[in-house]
Design an enzyme around this catalytic site. Structure first.
Site, short mmCIF file in Angstrom:
data_model
loop_
_atom_site.label_atom_id
_atom_site.label_comp_id
_atom_site.label_asym_id
_atom_site.label_seq_id
_atom_site.Cartn_x
_atom_site.Cartn_y
_atom_site.Cartn_z
N HIS A 63 10.27 48.20 48.50
CA HIS A 63 10.21 49.44 49.28
C HIS A 63 8.77 49.83 49.61
O HIS A 63 8.54 50.58 50.56
CB HIS A 63 10.96 50.58 48.59
N ASP B 40 14.27 44.69 44.38
CA ASP B 40 13.17 45.48 44.95
C ASP B 40 11.80 44.87 44.66
O ASP B 40 10.99 45.43 43.91
CB ASP B 40 13.26 46.90 44.39
N GLN C 81 6.02 59.30 41.31
CA GLN C 81 5.61 58.98 42.66
C GLN C 81 4.18 58.42 42.68
O GLN C 81 3.28 58.98 42.09
CB GLN C 81 5.69 60.22 43.55
N GLY C 82 4.02 57.30 43.38
CA GLY C 82 2.72 56.65 43.44
C GLY C 82 2.61 55.48 42.50
O GLY C 82 1.67 54.69 42.58
N ASP C 83 3.57 55.35 41.57
CA ASP C 83 3.55 54.23 40.62
C ASP C 83 4.37 53.04 41.11
O ASP C 83 4.30 51.95 40.53
CB ASP C 83 4.09 54.68 39.25
N SER C 84 5.17 53.22 42.16
CA SER C 84 6.03 52.16 42.67
C SER C 84 5.28 50.84 42.81
O SER C 84 4.13 50.80 43.25
CB SER C 84 6.58 52.53 44.05
#
Length: 256
Positions: free
Chosen positions: A69, A114, A207-210
């Site tokens: 993603h 993913d 959020q931001g660690d993906s």
């Protein structure tokens, strides 16, 4: 379902990702501590227009593994990768990306499989601050209760809007797939995913660690940060792409 990527959150708001949004400086590990040099020598920051939006892991001199993603809708020419620094905005080595490949089984709707591969325009050799990640073996499935550690520059709280400059990490226990399917649903947690977190919440990727790494005590790369229902909520563990899932594992190795 929410991805932990800043960019994708804007593209697919119905999904809760762990990636960060450019210009949103509040995306970070929840309940963790500052990482030390050598903790994650293979971690990289993926950046667009000078802003961090996802993490990744350096697999060799020219290859970065991240979340599918994080790659969705991106063009290689717009992305930079910083390696060898604990700070996402300075130090280390900053290089361009030459190509992006998303796992063919990846679904933006379900986040199955993913993972994605970014090829670098300039090789990044190993050094005192940089090494390459060791992939989980094909078929490997993290054991329930085992302690694993995730790292990133994501927000430190759900809904945060500021990214920590320094890399952070947090250790959490693996949650069995059976339990995780109970926490979410059987259809949401596929065999290409696994989960980790405290039943009471309080520690998680955000959020931001993906796309960033989650490893065992030997620093073997077991997963990439994928999604979750919020960040560090009770009964809602973080969900990770399973690097040991056979089709995922073989595809990653075919890209090296």
């Amino acid at each position: 379902m929410g991805v932990k990527s800043l960019l994708v959150a804007a593209i697919a708001p119905a999904v809760c990702y762990a990636a960060a949004i450019p210009g949103d400086n509040n995306v970070n590990i929840v309940g963790g501590t500052t990482a030390a040099q050598g903790d994650f020598p293979f971690i990289v920051s993926l950046q667009k227009s000078g802003s961090h939006f996802c993490g990744g892991s350096l697999l060799n001199a020219n290859t970065v593994l991240t979340a599918g993603h994080c790659a969705q809708g991106q063009t290689a020419s717009s992305i930079k990768v910083r390696a060898g620094s604990l700070n996402y905005n300075s130090g280390g080595t900053l290089v361009s990306v030459s190509s992006i490949k998303i796992n063919p089984n990846f679904s933006i709707n379900t986040l199955d499989s993913d993972v994605a591969i970014f090829k670098l325009s300039t090789s990044i050799p190993t050094s005192s601050t940089i090494s390459y990640a060791t992939l989980a073996a094909s078929g490997e499935d993290p054991a329930a209760g085992a302690t694993v550690t995730v790292a990133g520059w994501g927000t430190t709280s759900e809904g945060g809007n500021t990214l920590p400059t320094a890399l952070r990490k947090v250790s959490v226990p693996v949650v069995s797939r059976t339990e995780c399917r109970s926490d979410y649903s059987a259809s949401e947690i596929t065999d290409s995913m696994w989960c980790a977190g405290l039943a009471a919440g309080g520690k998680d990727s955000c959020q931001g660690d993906s796309g960033g790494p989650i490893v065992d005590s030997s620093k073997t790369l077991l997963g990439t940060v994928s999604w979750g229902d919020g960040c560090a909520e009770a009964g809602k563990p973080g969900v990770y792409a399973r690097i040991g899932y056979p089709s995922v594992n073989s595809w990653i190795k075919s890209q090296l």
